[in-house]
Enzyme design. Structure first.
Site, PDB file in Angstrom:
ATOM      1  N   ILE B 150      -0.771 -20.900  -0.575  1.00 41.71           N
ATOM      2  CA  ILE B 150      -0.841 -20.547  -0.804  1.00 41.71           C
ATOM      3  C   ILE B 150      -0.399 -20.554  -2.121  1.00 41.71           C
ATOM      4  O   ILE B 150       0.701 -20.812  -1.789  1.00 41.71           O
ATOM      5  CB  ILE B 150      -0.932 -18.838  -0.106  1.00 41.71           C
ATOM      6  N   CYS B 151      -1.105 -19.649  -2.986  1.00 41.45           N
ATOM      7  CA  CYS B 151      -0.140 -19.874  -4.330  1.00 41.45           C
ATOM      8  C   CYS B 151       0.500 -22.001  -4.531  1.00 41.45           C
ATOM      9  O   CYS B 151       0.137 -22.673  -3.746  1.00 41.45           O
ATOM     10  CB  CYS B 151       0.838 -19.228  -4.582  1.00 41.45           C
ATOM     11  N   MET B 152       1.527 -21.601  -5.099  1.00 39.34           N
ATOM     12  CA  MET B 152       2.592 -22.267  -5.115  1.00 39.34           C
ATOM     13  C   MET B 152       2.776 -23.881  -4.083  1.00 39.34           C
ATOM     14  O   MET B 152       2.885 -25.128  -3.744  1.00 39.34           O
ATOM     15  CB  MET B 152       4.617 -22.384  -5.283  1.00 39.34           C
TER      16      MET B 152
END
Lengths: 296, 413
Positions: B150-152
């Site tokens: 998720i994301c980074m």
């Protein structure tokens, strides 16, 4: 020597008046001090029970009174000015700097005031660079900063330099932060003006809503649009970067001063903790490598 | 031109009406605020089965029969907390995965302290992540696991999958930035001009408050004004207040970001765009996206202001995988995870996609020593209700009992 007699006379008389009041102040303070001690000057003479601090304070106050008395006579002040060619020049330079800077600021303010009433174009920030805070920063960097960079001498030189640097970095951070905050305020001004124009247009067309919420929603939308436009401008990005950098510089300078102060206490300094952290980190890495090697 | 009449009388009467409403709302609101509020996050029971330094591995207790052969590991970003996936009963991605029968693990990166400032991308990806994945592989005695980032955390997962393709069966990336050469997202514009060395050298870790302030600045009109106006307007609605407080708690529950990770992420990714160009080197090894050969599902939000579609959608063109798919949802950065509506479109989609690719995994060769937990932990073990994971691991966290409260409606993302 560039001796401006008329200017020197004015400064001398002004200084003379100021010195007289200053002298009265020190005289009053000396008298108060003696009253606090509960002794008259005559009684005080040769009194062996007066503490060293009290007598030192009394002597200091008397010294200040003597100096200010001497300086308050026109002859003394004149002699002081004539004896030193640098002093009036420094005063003059300081005055010129302040007046010049003030005039520059004033001129800019007038220019800005002159623009009030111009039609507001939505989502445009083309006059963003014309701001007073940037100008103040320039003036500070050019004229005032040098006073904090005067070389320090003696045993405490290092500490004094760090303190001056902290003050300097703080001033720069404050200037940049003010500019940044001013920039953040721009969308509010713009959106309110746009709203005024929109609402008067709607009123003319008879479309003005009686629902306050509708106006609020319209304003938030306009405000959001203005922020989004502002955030994309190179000027905003530059000011943001400058503010962050100056905050980092100020923090580093402040830490250096605190580290000096911490030396007097039996606690670890920030740099020492960081060094220890790095050593621990490297040791862990080494240990893991060795573990992996032994697993193979 | 005829001058139209401004309905001043109507406006004034509306104002009076509004002020009466505000008064009554404030009265009810004070009762709500002073009453008992349920604002606890992350209630789905789990056990901490592995811990290394501050990093923990959560294993969620099954809510139904496990219907997948391969377990799923979720890797969240270092920014904010993974609790976002489990905001509350009934509004939880974790619950949806468990209900689908997925055996679910999640990394909790913890709260980095000053001593963690030197931990960079290599330490997180080839260190913590690799150890956690080895641990799961060891526990299930399989070669490959499913990975979702998720994301980074998605960027970490992409890098990991390219470096260790032999350990990942299927990869799911959600709102994951991989193309940093775009001016669409404000973060991308701003990060290009940040003197990251100066910031990291001064602050060490990037303070969470600085980071949060930066996020608020991405949309101050909505996040600093409208959001709280909305709160005041719904002060008398207990469910709204609970959801709002829960969300606000999560938003400002941010760990500091380890300094070296921040430095490397900004320099390599935002300023150098090295990942997509196969120029990134982590731990002395080049990250070649062509080596990312497992099936890839890439999900992102159309209105994501942090990681815009332009930063996500090009990944599938650069990987070596033949089985790859992009899904763009009509929502923002966290709407995917916190809104009930988008959870419907998101979690089952992932579960189905994984199911289609869930073949019986090959049994793994005997487990390496390194897959054992770094720190054997055994705090608050409530082992009576859960299936033991393995002999070597001990649970460390007390399982959280689920309360039987009715699910709430989502807050505004």
């Amino acid at each position: 020597m560039n001796d401006n007699t008329e200017g020197a006379f004015d400064i001398t008389s002004a200084l003379d008046t100021w010195m007289k009041s200053y002298n009265d102040l020190w005289g009053n303070m000396a008298n108060q001090w003696e009253t606090i001690l509960g002794q008259s000057p005559a009684e005080k003479k040769g009194h062996v029970n007066i503490s060293t601090m009290q007598s030192g304070m009394a002597a200091l106050l008397k010294n200040w009174q003597s100096i200010t008395t001497a300086m308050s006579t026109p002859e003394s002040a004149d002699a002081l000015f004539k004896g030193s060619s640098a002093f009036p020049e420094v005063l003059l330079k300081l005055a010129q700097t302040s007046v010049g800077s003030f005039a520059e600021m004033q001129q800019n303010i007038f220019q800005r005031l002159g623009r009030i009433g111009d039609s507001v174009k939505a989502y445009e920030f083309q006059d963003i660079d014309e701001n007073i805070f940037r100008m103040w920063t320039d003036i500070y960097e050019k004229e005032f900063r040098q006073f904090l960079q005067v070389p320090q001498l003696g045993l405490l030189r290092g500490y004094q330099e760090k303190i001056c640097q902290t003050i300097d970095k703080f001033n720069l951070f404050q200037a940049n932060l003010s500019e940044f905050l001013r920039m953040l305020g721009l969308p509010f001004n713009h959106s309110l003006q746009v709203m005024q124009e929109k609402m008067s247009k709607m009123a003319e067309e008879g479309k003005l809503s009686e629902d306050i919420q509708a106006h609020y929603r319209m304003w938030i939308k306009v405000l959001e649009g203005h922020f989004m436009t502002l955030f994309q401008t190179p000027e905003y990005v530059e000011v943001l970067a400058r503010t962050i950098n100056s905050l980092a510089d100020f923090s580093a300078a402040k830490d250096a001063v605190f580290e000096d102060m911490l030396m007097a206490f039996p606690v670890a300094k920030k740099t020492e903790v960081d060094e220890m952290g790095r050593e621990l980190y490297e040791l862990k890495k080494r240990l893991r490598r060795l573990e992996q090697q032994s697993d193979r | 031109m005829t001058q139209s009449k401004i309905p001043v009388d109507l406006i004034l009467s509306k104002l009076v009406e509004e002020s009466e409403k505000v008064q009554s709302r404030a009265k009810k609101g004070s009762e709500v605020l002073l009453g008992e509020l349920d604002t606890e996050l992350a209630k789905t029971p789990y056990d901490v089965v592995y811990q290394e330094d501050r990093v923990k591995l959560k294993h969620y207790r099954p809510r139904t029969e496990t219907r997948y052969h391969t377990p799923l590991l979720v890797v969240y970003a270092l920014i904010n907390r993974e609790t976002m996936l489990d905001l509350q009963p009934g509004r939880s991605v974790v619950e949806r995965f468990l209900d689908a029968g997925i055996d679910l693990y999640m990394i909790d990166w913890g709260y980095p302290t000053r001593k963690d400032r030197f931990f960079g991308l290599d330490d997180h990806i080839n260190g913590y992540m690799d150890n956690v994945i080895d641990f799961i592989r060891g526990q299930h005695e399989i070669d490959k696991i499913n990975l979702m980032g998720i994301c980074m955390g998605g960027t970490f997962s992409v890098i990991y999958s390219a470096l260790h393709p032999e350990k990942i069966k299927n990869l799911v990336t959600t709102v994951t930035p991989t193309n940093f050469d775009t001016k669409k997202g404000l973060l991308h514009v701003w990060m290009e001009h940040i003197d990251v060395d100066r910031v990291v050298d001064t602050f060490g870790n990037l303070p969470a408050d600085v980071m949060n302030f930066g996020f608020l600045l991405l949309n101050p009109a909505r996040l600093m004004i409208d959001k709280y106006v909305g709160f005041m307007e719904n002060l008398d609605n207990q469910q709204f207040v609970e959801n709002f407080v829960r969300m606000d708690k999560w938003i400002f529950d941010s760990p500091d970001l380890p300094g070296e990770v921040f430095r490397e992420f900004v320099k390599y990714c935002y300023q150098g765009n090295m990942l997509l160009n196969n120029k990134l080197e982590i731990g002395g090894r080049q990250v070649d996206l062509k080596k990312l050969t497992m099936p890839l599902l890439n999900i992102y939000g159309k209105y994501d202001h942090l990681v815009p579609p332009e930063a996500c959608e090009t990944l599938i063109n650069h990987v070596g995988s033949g089985d790859k798919k992009n899904i763009c949802l009509d929502t923002g950065h966290i709407g995917i995870y916190v809104s009930s509506k988008y959870q419907e479109a998101f979690a089952p989609e992932i579960a189905n996609w994984l199911k289609e690719r869930d073949k019986i995994p090959k049994k793994k060769a005997p487990r390496k020593k390194s897959a054992a937990p770094r720190k054997a932990t055994g705090v608050n073990a409530d082992t009576s209700k859960k299936k033991p994971i393995a002999n070597k691991s001990k649970p460390v966290a007390k399982p959280r009992p689920a309360k039987s409260k009715a699910p709430s409606e989502p807050t505004k993302p």
